[in-house]
Motif scaffolding. Structure first.
Motif, PDB file in Angstrom:
ATOM      1  N   GLY A 110       0.836  -1.211   0.000  1.00 48.55           N
ATOM      2  CA  GLY A 110       0.000   0.000   0.000  1.00 48.55           C
ATOM      3  C   GLY A 110       0.861   1.248   0.000  1.00 48.55           C
ATOM      4  N   HIS A 111       1.899   1.225   0.807  1.00 46.20           N
ATOM      5  CA  HIS A 111       2.816   2.364   0.884  1.00 46.20           C
ATOM      6  C   HIS A 111       3.550   2.547  -0.438  1.00 46.20           C
ATOM      7  CE1 HIS A 111       6.805   4.151   1.914  1.00 46.20           C
ATOM      8  NE2 HIS A 111       5.997   5.058   2.433  1.00 46.20           N
ATOM      9  N   ALA A 112       3.914   1.447  -1.100  1.00 41.95           N
ATOM     10  CA  ALA A 112       4.588   1.535  -2.412  1.00 41.95           C
ATOM     11  C   ALA A 112       3.680   2.254  -3.411  1.00 41.95           C
ATOM     12  CB  ALA A 112       4.947   0.138  -2.916  1.00 41.95           C
ATOM     13  N   VAL A 113       2.386   1.904  -3.401  1.00 44.20           N
ATOM     14  CA  VAL A 113       1.453   2.548  -4.335  1.00 44.20           C
ATOM     15  C   VAL A 113       1.293   4.034  -3.984  1.00 44.20           C
ATOM     16  CG1 VAL A 113      -0.947   2.561  -5.168  1.00 44.20           C
ATOM     17  CG2 VAL A 113       0.266   0.388  -4.899  1.00 44.20           C
ATOM     18  N   LEU A 114       1.315   4.334  -2.698  1.00 44.21           N
ATOM     19  CA  LEU A 114       1.209   5.741  -2.268  1.00 44.21           C
ATOM     20  C   LEU A 114       2.383   6.579  -2.795  1.00 44.21           C
ATOM     21  CD1 LEU A 114      -0.463   7.777  -0.635  1.00 44.21           C
ATOM     22  CD2 LEU A 114       0.684   6.956   1.447  1.00 44.21           C
ATOM     23  N   CYS A 115       3.539   5.944  -2.988  1.00 40.97           N
ATOM     24  CA  CYS A 115       4.714   6.660  -3.532  1.00 40.97           C
ATOM     25  C   CYS A 115       4.444   7.170  -4.960  1.00 40.97           C
ATOM     26  CB  CYS A 115       5.941   5.752  -3.565  1.00 40.97           C
ATOM     27  SG  CYS A 115       6.525   5.274  -1.944  1.00 40.97           S
ATOM     28  N   LEU A 219      -5.114   5.343   1.320  1.00 45.34           N
ATOM     29  CA  LEU A 219      -3.810   4.753   1.673  1.00 45.34           C
ATOM     30  C   LEU A 219      -3.128   5.573   2.759  1.00 45.34           C
ATOM     31  CD1 LEU A 219      -2.441   3.730  -1.850  1.00 45.34           C
ATOM     32  CD2 LEU A 219      -2.830   2.182   0.083  1.00 45.34           C
ATOM     33  N   ALA A 220      -3.272   6.884   2.651  1.00 44.95           N
ATOM     34  CA  ALA A 220      -2.631   7.754   3.642  1.00 44.95           C
ATOM     35  C   ALA A 220      -3.242   7.540   5.027  1.00 44.95           C
ATOM     36  CB  ALA A 220      -2.748   9.206   3.202  1.00 44.95           C
ATOM     37  N   ILE A 230       1.483  -1.629   5.426  1.00 45.71           N
ATOM     38  CA  ILE A 230       0.325  -0.887   4.901  1.00 45.71           C
ATOM     39  C   ILE A 230      -0.154  -1.629   3.660  1.00 45.71           C
ATOM     40  CG2 ILE A 230      -0.446   1.313   3.940  1.00 45.71           C
ATOM     41  CD1 ILE A 230       1.701   2.616   5.787  1.00 45.71           C
ATOM     42  N   GLN A 231      -1.355  -2.173   3.762  1.00 44.75           N
ATOM     43  CA  GLN A 231      -1.862  -3.080   2.722  1.00 44.75           C
ATOM     44  C   GLN A 231      -2.763  -2.329   1.739  1.00 44.75           C
ATOM     45  OE1 GLN A 231      -0.873  -6.069   2.271  1.00 44.75           O
ATOM     46  NE2 GLN A 231       0.058  -6.627   4.236  1.00 44.75           N
ATOM     47  N   LEU A 232      -2.536  -2.561   0.449  1.00 42.57           N
ATOM     48  CA  LEU A 232      -3.405  -1.995  -0.593  1.00 42.57           C
ATOM     49  C   LEU A 232      -4.837  -2.512  -0.415  1.00 42.57           C
ATOM     50  CD1 LEU A 232      -3.761  -0.348  -3.166  1.00 42.57           C
ATOM     51  CD2 LEU A 232      -2.909  -2.291  -4.488  1.00 42.57           C
ATOM     52  N   ASP A 234      -6.417  -3.227   2.274  1.00 45.92           N
ATOM     53  CA  ASP A 234      -7.133  -2.528   3.344  1.00 45.92           C
ATOM     54  C   ASP A 234      -7.633  -1.159   2.864  1.00 45.92           C
ATOM     55  OD1 ASP A 234      -6.558  -4.676   4.934  1.00 45.92           O
ATOM     56  OD2 ASP A 234      -4.935  -3.717   6.052  1.00 45.92           O
ATOM     57  N   ALA A 235      -6.841  -0.478   2.043  1.00 44.91           N
ATOM     58  CA  ALA A 235      -7.268   0.832   1.532  1.00 44.91           C
ATOM     59  C   ALA A 235      -8.442   0.657   0.564  1.00 44.91           C
ATOM     60  CB  ALA A 235      -6.104   1.526   0.839  1.00 44.91           C
ATOM     61  N   ILE A 236      -8.418  -0.404  -0.239  1.00 41.77           N
ATOM     62  CA  ILE A 236      -9.553  -0.679  -1.141  1.00 41.77           C
ATOM     63  C   ILE A 236     -10.796  -0.966  -0.304  1.00 41.77           C
ATOM     64  CG2 ILE A 236     -10.474  -2.292  -2.869  1.00 41.77           C
ATOM     65  CD1 ILE A 236      -7.587  -2.598  -3.921  1.00 41.77           C
ATOM     66  N   GLN A 237     -10.611  -1.730   0.772  1.00 43.20           N
ATOM     67  CA  GLN A 237     -11.737  -2.030   1.658  1.00 43.20           C
ATOM     68  C   GLN A 237     -12.327  -0.741   2.234  1.00 43.20           C
ATOM     69  OE1 GLN A 237     -13.784  -4.242   2.224  1.00 43.20           O
ATOM     70  NE2 GLN A 237     -14.669  -3.594   4.180  1.00 43.20           N
ATOM     71  N   LEU A 238     -11.483   0.232   2.561  1.00 43.56           N
ATOM     72  CA  LEU A 238     -11.984   1.523   3.073  1.00 43.56           C
ATOM     73  C   LEU A 238     -12.864   2.207   2.021  1.00 43.56           C
ATOM     74  CD1 LEU A 238      -9.005   3.269   4.947  1.00 43.56           C
ATOM     75  CD2 LEU A 238     -11.155   2.417   5.900  1.00 43.56           C
ATOM     76  N   ILE A 239     -12.444   2.124   0.766  1.00 39.99           N
ATOM     77  CA  ILE A 239     -13.266   2.707  -0.315  1.00 39.99           C
ATOM     78  C   ILE A 239     -14.623   2.011  -0.374  1.00 39.99           C
ATOM     79  CG2 ILE A 239     -13.490   2.833  -2.844  1.00 39.99           C
ATOM     80  CD1 ILE A 239     -10.729   3.805  -3.040  1.00 39.99           C
ATOM     81  N   LEU A 240     -14.616   0.671  -0.312  1.00 43.86           N
ATOM     82  CA  LEU A 240     -15.876  -0.084  -0.406  1.00 43.86           C
ATOM     83  C   LEU A 240     -16.782   0.241   0.790  1.00 43.86           C
ATOM     84  CD1 LEU A 240     -14.487  -3.586  -1.541  1.00 43.86           C
ATOM     85  CD2 LEU A 240     -15.531  -1.816  -2.993  1.00 43.86           C
TER      86      LEU A 240
END
Ligand code: G1P
Length: 295
Positions: A110-115, A219-220, A230-232, A234-240
């Motif tokens: 997740g953090h890598a994608v945030l970069c 993600l932030a 930091i998992q991608l 989990d951030a997708i789950q937050l969107i859902l």
């Protein structure tokens, strides 16, 4: 295709492939004739991606070198009449712009994608994990189909899935579909690496995503999850959870995911690609047959 930018995280240390990956990235290991990263880039090019951002890390420079145009090598091959070898460098010229940034701390996918946020900004984008090849010789158009679905449904998230054995659900992000599961299905929930009893299905995230830029905010906000990363997922789950529209697309039988993350799946991927090689495949098949018979 309107979405033409992909983020390819390649910063992982590849510890499950030591010692092979001590001083070379796992994404540069060959699968058949090409390194993994080239299979991924070829697949994305077929799906209409034209701008590609690698999220790299320590020891990953050979990926940058691989996608550069090597004028010296080209001149040498030309001068010595090696036309066939020269043709092997055609990929250098495909219509693709490359960008590179480093994930300076190993805080998870997740953090890598945030970069990627400063470059991607406020546009939807593709994420393709750099250690997974989709389909033999990367001929899959899964990303193009995912982008179509993203646009048609005005979605926030589209994720590729494949069915995995129930014993393996704890190695993947797993979908909880809403309603019936067809080639395309609605996503109710996504959970990272659940145990077999908590897993809502055996549909596993298969290394390709189309995401709206809203993912960056999520993600932030995402706290470290599984593996303290930091998992991608989990951030997708937050969107859902917040009413975002998510869809899953299932890989077709001819576009299995080849995972290069561990030796078992890497050996299988290499063998399958080598067997499909037009020149060496038939001889190798005979060789393997004789080896197996002797064993
Ligand atoms: C990552 C993701 C996981 C996904 C997997 C394969 O896990 O976190 O959700 O299923 O890639 O695409 P990793 O293999 O990095 O542990």
């Amino acid at each position: 295709m309107s979405i033409d930018i992909a983020v390819v995280p390649v910063a992982g240390l590849g510890t499950r492939l030591l010692p092979a990956t001590k001083s070379q990235p796992k994404e540069m290991l060959p699968v058949g004739r090409k390194p993994v990263a080239q299979h991924v880039v070829d697949e994305l090019a077929l799906s209409g991606i034209r701008r590609l951002l690698f999220i790299t890390g320590k020891g990953k420079n050979s990926i940058e070198n691989h996608f550069d145009i090597d004028g010296e090598l080209i001149t040498y091959l030309r001068q010595t009449g090696r036309e066939q070898e020269l043709a092997e460098l055609d990929f250098e010229r495909q219509e693709m712009e490359y960008f590179y940034t480093r994930q300076r701390r190993q805080l998870g996918l997740g953090h890598a994608v945030l970069c990627a946020r400063p470059l991607v900004g406020n546009q939807p984008f593709v994420v393709a994990l750099g250690d997974s090849v989709i389909g033999l010789n990367a001929e899959s158009d899964i990303v193009a189909r995912m982008v179509e679905q993203f646009e048609r449904a005005d979605a926030d998230v589209v994720v590729a899935f494949e069915e995995v054995p129930w014993d393996d659900v704890n190695r993947y992000g797993i979908a909880q579909p809403r309603g019936p599961v067809d080639d395309v299905f609605e996503l109710e929930r996504l959970v990272e690496k659940p145990g077999p009893t908590e897993a809502p299905s055996n549909l596993a995230v298969a290394a390709r995503y189309v995401l709206s830029p809203a993912i960056f905010e999520k993600l932030a906000e995402t706290a470290p999850g599984k593996g303290d990363e930091i998992q991608l997922t989990d951030a997708i789950q937050l969107i859902l959870e917040n009413g975002g529209k998510g869809y899953g697309l299932r890989l077709r039988p001819n576009e299995r995911r080849f995972d290069i993350g561990n030796f078992g799946s890497y050996f299988r991927a290499f063998t399958e690609f080598a067997l499909a090689d037009p020149k060496y495949g038939p001889g190798l098949r005979e060789f393997i047959r004789s080896l197996v018979k002797e064993g």
